[in-house]
Design a protein around this motif. Structure first.
Motif, mmCIF file in Angstrom:
data_model
loop_
_atom_site.group_PDB
_atom_site.id
_atom_site.type_symbol
_atom_site.label_atom_id
_atom_site.label_comp_id
_atom_site.label_asym_id
_atom_site.label_seq_id
_atom_site.Cartn_x
_atom_site.Cartn_y
_atom_site.Cartn_z
ATOM 1 N N THR A 103 -6.484 7.536 -0.359
ATOM 2 C CA THR A 103 -5.675 7.904 -1.776
ATOM 3 C C THR A 103 -6.770 7.903 -2.871
ATOM 4 O O THR A 103 -6.888 9.006 -3.450
ATOM 5 C CB THR A 103 -4.715 6.822 -1.956
ATOM 6 O OG1 THR A 103 -3.734 6.712 -1.019
ATOM 7 C CG2 THR A 103 -3.777 7.415 -2.978
ATOM 8 N N LYS B 114 -4.235 -1.145 7.440
ATOM 9 C CA LYS B 114 -3.565 -0.169 6.441
ATOM 10 C C LYS B 114 -3.675 -0.226 5.238
ATOM 11 O O LYS B 114 -3.819 0.835 4.539
ATOM 12 C CB LYS B 114 -1.930 -0.559 7.147
ATOM 13 C CG LYS B 114 -1.234 0.525 6.522
ATOM 14 C CD LYS B 114 0.043 0.589 7.219
ATOM 15 C CE LYS B 114 0.801 1.961 7.151
ATOM 16 N NZ LYS B 114 2.245 1.939 7.601
ATOM 17 N N LYS C 14 -4.887 3.206 3.217
ATOM 18 C CA LYS C 14 -4.135 3.821 2.082
ATOM 19 C C LYS C 14 -5.082 4.024 0.740
ATOM 20 O O LYS C 14 -5.251 4.864 0.382
ATOM 21 C CB LYS C 14 -3.119 3.030 1.921
ATOM 22 C CG LYS C 14 -2.137 3.718 0.818
ATOM 23 C CD LYS C 14 -0.740 3.018 1.087
ATOM 24 C CE LYS C 14 -0.007 3.748 -0.151
ATOM 25 N NZ LYS C 14 1.240 3.096 -0.445
ATOM 26 N N ASP C 15 -5.803 2.847 0.673
ATOM 27 C CA ASP C 15 -6.838 2.858 -0.604
ATOM 28 C C ASP C 15 -7.667 3.668 -0.726
ATOM 29 O O ASP C 15 -8.037 4.653 -1.485
ATOM 30 C CB ASP C 15 -7.134 1.469 -0.901
ATOM 31 C CG ASP C 15 -8.027 1.346 -1.999
ATOM 32 O OD1 ASP C 15 -7.726 1.742 -3.065
ATOM 33 O OD2 ASP C 15 -9.376 1.263 -1.785
ATOM 34 N N PHE D 271 -1.012 9.810 4.122
ATOM 35 C CA PHE D 271 -1.733 9.362 2.842
ATOM 36 C C PHE D 271 -2.399 10.662 2.364
ATOM 37 O O PHE D 271 -2.319 10.687 1.003
ATOM 38 C CB PHE D 271 -2.667 8.536 3.188
ATOM 39 C CG PHE D 271 -2.162 7.022 3.728
ATOM 40 C CD1 PHE D 271 -1.009 6.503 3.224
ATOM 41 C CD2 PHE D 271 -2.687 6.357 4.578
ATOM 42 C CE1 PHE D 271 -0.473 5.437 3.602
ATOM 43 C CE2 PHE D 271 -2.285 5.024 5.008
ATOM 44 C CZ PHE D 271 -0.902 4.573 4.716
ATOM 45 N N ASP E 177 -0.346 8.354 9.704
ATOM 46 C CA ASP E 177 -0.373 7.686 8.507
ATOM 47 C C ASP E 177 -1.434 8.183 7.770
ATOM 48 O O ASP E 177 -1.469 8.595 6.532
ATOM 49 C CB ASP E 177 -0.608 6.145 8.760
ATOM 50 C CG ASP E 177 0.701 5.325 8.905
ATOM 51 O OD1 ASP E 177 1.759 5.864 8.944
ATOM 52 O OD2 ASP E 177 0.542 4.124 9.243
#
Ligand code: XIL
Length: 373
Positions: free
Chosen positions: A139, A131, A135-136, A185, A181
């Motif tokens: 983003t 996760k 996200k990294d 994001f 997700d």
């Protein structure tokens, strides 16, 4: 009297040659993106060399014919994010600059995909780590190109042929919530950019149903999804126009845009066990599987032109639902289908041949737009 006749003749000749010159000029300046400018974007995938403008002839063809671009490889995770704490934006920066310089629609391909993953990503086993990676990754990339990329493939190829979810590294570590997700994001990083789910064979009934459910789930979970990408790695006979049309209607009924994102039409025999465009599949070569190593016979050239014409006719019928049609490559010489699913074949799937000359298929797509619609 005779002088008068001569002048008349001379005048007619001048007018005639003027007309011919005009026609010739039209032929030289006419282009796919210009003809279809009121319908949908006409895009192409760019190789690293094309992004770097290494071949001037290819470069001017791209600028003349296309008004949308996708990077064929360089934005995939193994290239853009080769190590956990290291991104490489050298080529993606050039790709974006190329699109901006030429006022093209810029599509980002692709954020979350199980193929062409960097080796370090393949080792992630734990859900917290996965996760954090997602996200990294999303983003960082979406924020970097915020306001400059027009649309993103957020997730690529998450479905099996029967419409169930593919047991990818993402599903295995995170369960199906990874889909919502990923879209969340991406939307958080750039709320205005269009977000797409992209797959192959998602015009086939079972996979289409699975894709519709997936889109509904993303929406129900609070994810923002603006479009679906149908890759369109197609054959001369398959899929049928009926299934393509049903798909356009079914997806747009969900209130999202439909894009054809990787269009090419293989004219070569297909290995029996292959059904789709899984880049990890490979088969043995033999002469039977590579029937046209030198040139494409005229009869097949005509079939390809007819197939392209019927597909584009359908696209035009539904132009209000279609945002973009992108070819997977500029010309036959560079097509990935020369090496997939069998290495070292000669395929002829695009509108320009390996010498950059427009094929009959190009003319058939152009001719559909000769009369005003
Ligand atoms: C292909 C590229 O064209 C090849 O150069 C590369 O070796 C493998 O990937 N579906 C996709 C594309 O979403 O990214 C794939 O592109 C083709 C299938």
């Amino acid at each position: 009297m005779r002088l008068f006749n001569y002048s008349l003749l001379l005048l007619s000749l001048i007018i005639l040659s003027g007309c011919n010159a005009k026609k010739e000029k039209e032929k030289n300046t006419a282009s796919l993106s210009d003809r279809y400018k009121n319908d949908f974007y006409i895009g192409t995938a760019l190789s690293a060399d094309q992004i770097e403008e290494k071949n001037p002839a290819v470069d001017s063809l791209i600028k003349k014919e296309f008004n949308a671009i996708t990077a064929e490889n360089i934005m995939k995770s193994m290239f853009i994010h080769p190590f956990k704490d290291q991104y490489d934006f050298t080529l993606s920066d050039k790709f974006i600059a190329y699109g901006e310089k030429n006022k093209m629609f810029i599509h980002g391909h692709t954020l979350i995909w199980h193929s062409q993953l960097a080796p370090w990503m393949q080792k992630i086993k734990d859900s917290t780590e996965m996760k954090a990676f997602m996200k990294d990754h999303i983003t960082t990339i979406v924020t970097k190109y915020k306001g400059r990329v027009d649309s993103w493939d957020v997730v690529n190829e998450a479905l099996n042929e029967d419409g169930s979810l593919r047991k990818s590294i993402f599903l295995n570590t995170l369960g199906e919530r990874y889909l919502v997700d990923a879209f969340k994001f991406a939307a958080a990083a750039d709320p205005k950019v269009d977000l797409y789910y992209n797959d192959y064979n998602n015009e086939e009934p079972a996979k289409r149903e699975g894709n519709i459910n997936l889109i509904k789930k993303i929406k129900a979970g609070g994810g923002k999804i603006d479009g679906v990408g149908i890759q369109a790695h197609w054959k001369l006979q398959h899929p049928s126009l009926e299934e393509i049309e049903k798909s356009i209607l079914a997806y747009s009924a969900l209130g999202i845009k439909v894009a054809f994102t990787e269009l090419d039409i293989s004219v070569l025999p297909n290995p029996k066990d292959l059904n789709g465009a899984d880049v990890n599949q490979n088969f043995e070569s033999n002469a039977k599987m590579n029937p046209y190593p030198q040139t494409l016979p005229d009869s097949v050239q005509v079939k390809l032109a007819e197939r392209y014409a019927s597909i584009f006719k359908l696209f035009l019928k539904h132009k209000d639902k279609i945002s973009r049609v992108t070819f997977w490559g500029v010309h036959d010489g560079q097509s990935w289908l020369n090496d997939w699913p069998i290495k070292g074949r000669t395929n002829y799937p695009l509108l320009f041949d390996k010498n950059l000359k427009p094929k009959k298929a190009y003319n058939s797509v152009m001719e559909l737009k000769e009369t005003k619609q």
